[in-house]
Design a protein around this motif. Structure first.
Motif: not given
Length: 235
Positions: A81-88, A113-114, A134-136, A147-154
């Protein structure tokens, strides 16, 4: 890595079939290209006959279609997986969602959203598009995700205890080892999603829309209680 070999025959069949590829799927992660091997051991004989170039072009076109279709559209278990985002503010991205590419996994801004905590979130997730999110490790316990749309989510290892997915589109989502105890999938589309090792006790599958092959895989999960199995039609 797949190897495809095609040998050209010495004689030309009476009809030539044309091949056309369907739209290319874009994987969320880069894939190693399939190896294509073209065997033209008899080409010295064939090339002297009319229409041979068209036959060779058609064969090569078919190989290209097979190579593209062999790529997986979801994140594989052995991929990093890509590195965890640093966006606060990365967790707040769920309240906005993606605005493009709901069905094919293309997104305008990545949603990481990890390890975020959305426990009992009742307002801000409803109807959002969480394409390729990314939800892990995240928590959605008791959240309203109708009614959410979750396409190709992890969502490997995420927690969705009691989460309401009523009328949602859950397309090619990886729920491996996720805790979905008591989640509600009422009138929910579950297409191509996987639940390997997931906790599915007391999950509501009322009027869930799921394909035959996906259903067979889902019914293997032994944590689904008798009521859930009856709603799904597990045998």
């Amino acid at each position: 890595m797949a190897t495809i070999s095609v040998a050209l025959a010495r004689t030309v069949s009476s009809s030539l079939h044309s091949f056309s590829s369907s739209s290319t799927k874009h994987p969320t992660m880069s894939q190693k290209p399939s190896q294509i091997q073209f065997n033209s051991s008899s080409s010295s004989v064939i090339e002297s006959k009319p229409g041979v170039q068209q036959i060779k072009n058609a064969a090569l076109g078919l190989l290209a279609v097979l190579a593209v279709s062999s790529a997986s559209p979801v994140i594989a278990a052995n991929q990093r997986l890509p590195p965890l985002s640093t966006d606060p503010d990365r967790c707040q991205r769920a309240f906005v969602g993606n605005t493009i590419g709901q069905a094919n996994g293309v997104y305008d801004t990545p949603i990481d959203l990890r390890f975020c905590d959305f426990t009992n979130e009742k307002v801000n997730l409803k109807g959002k598009s969480l394409t390729a999110a990314l939800m892990s490790g995240a928590k959605f316990d008791g959240a309203d995700m109708t009614e959410v749309v979750m396409s190709k989510a992890y969502a490997v290892g995420a927690s969705f205890i009691g989460t309401d997915f009523t009328n949602a589109v859950i397309d090619r989502v990886n729920f491996g080892k996720a805790n979905l105890k008591g989640a509600i999938f009422k009138n929910t589309v579950l297409s191509g999603s996987t639940f390997e090792g997931a906790e599915l006790e007391d999950v509501v599958f009322e009027d869930t829309i799921v394909g035959y092959i996906d259903l067979q895989k889902l019914c293997v999960n032994t944590t689904i209680n008798p009521d859930g199995r009856a709603e799904l039609g597990c045998r």
